[in-house]
Enzyme design. Sequence first.
Site, PDB file in Angstrom:
ATOM      1  N   ASP A 142       0.947  -1.197  -0.057  1.00 50.30           N
ATOM      2  CA  ASP A 142       0.009   0.015  -0.114  1.00 50.30           C
ATOM      3  C   ASP A 142       0.874   1.136   0.088  1.00 50.30           C
ATOM      4  O   ASP A 142       2.103   1.159   0.195  1.00 50.30           O
ATOM      5  CB  ASP A 142      -1.150  -0.072   1.229  1.00 50.30           C
ATOM      6  CG  ASP A 142      -0.355   0.171   2.495  1.00 50.30           C
ATOM      7  OD1 ASP A 142       0.964   0.313   2.380  1.00 50.30           O
ATOM      8  OD2 ASP A 142      -0.987   0.025   3.555  1.00 50.30           O
ATOM      9  N   SER A 143       0.401   2.424  -0.161  1.00 50.32           N
ATOM     10  CA  SER A 143       1.144   3.667  -0.476  1.00 50.32           C
ATOM     11  C   SER A 143       1.545   4.286   0.944  1.00 50.32           C
ATOM     12  O   SER A 143       2.310   5.419   0.663  1.00 50.32           O
ATOM     13  CB  SER A 143       0.398   4.478  -1.288  1.00 50.32           C
ATOM     14  OG  SER A 143      -0.750   5.030  -0.668  1.00 50.32           O
ATOM     15  N   GLY A 144       0.737   4.035   2.007  1.00 57.26           N
ATOM     16  CA  GLY A 144       1.165   4.922   3.110  1.00 57.26           C
ATOM     17  C   GLY A 144       0.066   5.649   3.275  1.00 57.26           C
ATOM     18  O   GLY A 144       0.021   6.273   4.389  1.00 57.26           O
TER      19      GLY A 144
ATOM     20  N   ASP B 272      -2.947   8.209  -1.869  1.00 58.74           N
ATOM     21  CA  ASP B 272      -4.593   8.694  -1.654  1.00 58.74           C
ATOM     22  C   ASP B 272      -4.849   9.352  -0.407  1.00 58.74           C
ATOM     23  O   ASP B 272      -3.850   9.085   0.538  1.00 58.74           O
ATOM     24  CB  ASP B 272      -5.550   7.728  -1.974  1.00 58.74           C
ATOM     25  CG  ASP B 272      -5.560   6.516  -1.006  1.00 58.74           C
ATOM     26  OD1 ASP B 272      -4.469   6.190  -0.400  1.00 58.74           O
ATOM     27  OD2 ASP B 272      -6.801   5.949  -0.719  1.00 58.74           O
TER      28      ASP B 272
ATOM     29  N   ASP C 182      -7.932  -7.757   1.449  1.00 57.38           N
ATOM     30  CA  ASP C 182      -6.909  -8.089   2.433  1.00 57.38           C
ATOM     31  C   ASP C 182      -7.655  -7.595   3.713  1.00 57.38           C
ATOM     32  O   ASP C 182      -8.623  -6.802   3.678  1.00 57.38           O
ATOM     33  CB  ASP C 182      -5.824  -6.924   2.258  1.00 57.38           C
ATOM     34  CG  ASP C 182      -6.094  -5.538   2.837  1.00 57.38           C
ATOM     35  OD1 ASP C 182      -6.742  -4.798   2.067  1.00 57.38           O
ATOM     36  OD2 ASP C 182      -5.796  -5.140   3.766  1.00 57.38           O
TER      37      ASP C 182
ATOM     38  N   CYS D 243     -11.861 -28.773   8.789  1.00 66.00           N
ATOM     39  CA  CYS D 243     -10.811 -27.909   8.342  1.00 66.00           C
ATOM     40  C   CYS D 243      -9.636 -28.662   8.131  1.00 66.00           C
ATOM     41  O   CYS D 243      -9.355 -29.633   8.833  1.00 66.00           O
ATOM     42  CB  CYS D 243     -10.496 -26.555   9.459  1.00 66.00           C
ATOM     43  SG  CYS D 243      -9.149 -25.648   8.931  1.00 66.00           S
TER      44      CYS D 243
ATOM     45  N   CYS E 106      -6.265 -27.327   8.303  1.00 69.15           N
ATOM     46  CA  CYS E 106      -5.176 -26.692   8.721  1.00 69.15           C
ATOM     47  C   CYS E 106      -4.513 -27.388   9.599  1.00 69.15           C
ATOM     48  O   CYS E 106      -5.003 -28.474  10.179  1.00 69.15           O
ATOM     49  CB  CYS E 106      -5.769 -25.308   9.164  1.00 69.15           C
ATOM     50  SG  CYS E 106      -6.005 -25.121  11.048  1.00 69.15           S
TER      51      CYS E 106
ATOM     52  N   CYS F 203      -5.945 -27.486  13.280  1.00 67.12           N
ATOM     53  CA  CYS F 203      -7.291 -28.612  13.120  1.00 67.12           C
ATOM     54  C   CYS F 203      -6.986 -30.072  13.189  1.00 67.12           C
ATOM     55  O   CYS F 203      -7.454 -30.838  13.598  1.00 67.12           O
ATOM     56  CB  CYS F 203      -8.310 -28.063  12.383  1.00 67.12           C
ATOM     57  SG  CYS F 203      -9.249 -26.455  12.743  1.00 67.12           S
TER      58      CYS F 203
ATOM     59  N   HIS G  81      -4.939 -21.307  11.901  1.00 64.56           N
ATOM     60  CA  HIS G  81      -6.516 -21.622  11.407  1.00 64.56           C
ATOM     61  C   HIS G  81      -7.200 -20.554  10.804  1.00 64.56           C
ATOM     62  O   HIS G  81      -7.678 -20.918   9.643  1.00 64.56           O
ATOM     63  CB  HIS G  81      -7.174 -22.068  12.685  1.00 64.56           C
ATOM     64  CG  HIS G  81      -8.615 -22.289  12.475  1.00 64.56           C
ATOM     65  ND1 HIS G  81      -9.383 -23.452  11.856  1.00 64.56           N
ATOM     66  CD2 HIS G  81      -9.793 -21.362  12.575  1.00 64.56           C
ATOM     67  CE1 HIS G  81     -10.461 -23.180  11.473  1.00 64.56           C
ATOM     68  NE2 HIS G  81     -10.917 -22.053  12.045  1.00 64.56           N
TER      69      HIS G  81
HETATM   70 ZN   LIG Z   1      -8.371 -25.150  11.225  1.00 63.53          ZN
END
Ligand SMILES: [Zn+2]
Length: 380
Positions: free
Chosen positions: A90-92, A144, A263, A301, A303, A306, A332
């Site tokens: 990002d530009s800051g 911006d 994001d 899940c 991950c 999990c 997770h």
């Molecule tokens: Zn998970």
Amino acid sequence: MFELLKVDSSSKARLGRLTTPHGVIDTPVFMSVGTQGSVKAIDPRELREMGTQIILGNTYHLSIRPGMEIIRAAGGLHSFINWPAPILTDSGGFQVFSLATIRKIQAHGVEFRSHLDGSLLFLGPKEAMAIQRELGSDIAMVFDECPAHTSTPRELRAAVERTVRWARECREQPRAPGQLVFGIVQGGTDPSLRELCARELIATGFDGYAIGGVSVGEPEPEMLRAVELAEQFLPIGQARYAMGLGTPAQLVELVARGVDIFDCVLPARVARNGTAFTRKGSISIKGGAKKADFRPIEEGCDCFACRHFTRAYLRHLLNVGEILGLRMLSVHNTRMYLRVMEDVRKAIASATFAEFRREFVANYVPTQKVLLARAAAADR
Ligand SMILES: [Zn+2]
């Protein structure tokens, strides 16, 4: 650079592919936030293993610490943080207007005091693009002005005018090899300002377009409306990025409104509060009602957390302040967001997005605490 592969028949949801110097990104995509050059509590190997395609780095924070001298000497941000895949910076602008103490808004940028040590700094279109060039990000954002959602119509208009002028200046600056530059549409919930900003930016010509001025503490209906107001003017054949959003259910709704890139700090932020995201909403692991809950955080899940640990054990880790507990919730939550986007892409590809969306939104119960957490700006 952006290939539109398919548009959903029931909504504006799109399947696409964005080509950058460090790789191809399948969209819709969720970017993990690596504000300080690290996605909080997760290392690059884990990020890659869980399917992270792109991360976000932050011009304001990185240029203050460690400073550009160090990152330049390291050979750019990718090599400094050992991340081989795409990075968006990002530009800051957002941080200058939300974190720093502004001294003076000038024609070519903002004079401000660092939130860290109060030193006097200057950031404008030229400086923001120079820093992003040296960081060597795959996608750079224009500098911006992101006004608060409580701004007066006059302040909103001034912010749009400056954003347009600064975007033109950014467009003229040299870039890193292959670096894409995205414009940012501001304008709050004023239809005419959103239109004006979008049209001016498109006339200037960017590689993609972001919708800014959302996730600044506004209520959800206002956020959705701001996205819709901006989206209708954006070119079909280019990527769209909604900045700083949102909860899993909001992401699905925004995909349906034609957004490709997201994001959000929520996966990391709620992990720090001992909270996990699931498809039924967020649940408190730390404050879980049952000490002897031997289920995983979320059934089904895939991950690491999990697959290997129970809620009872994670709850214990969080309550005694062991780092592993925070790490596993972060793993997770991040994988949860990535998996939602994978499922969104599959659903658009197989023409079942309408059904997916209906079910997802019906099952997901948002908590007020999480919706409010979205607004805080400190870790972006
Ligand atoms: Zn998970």
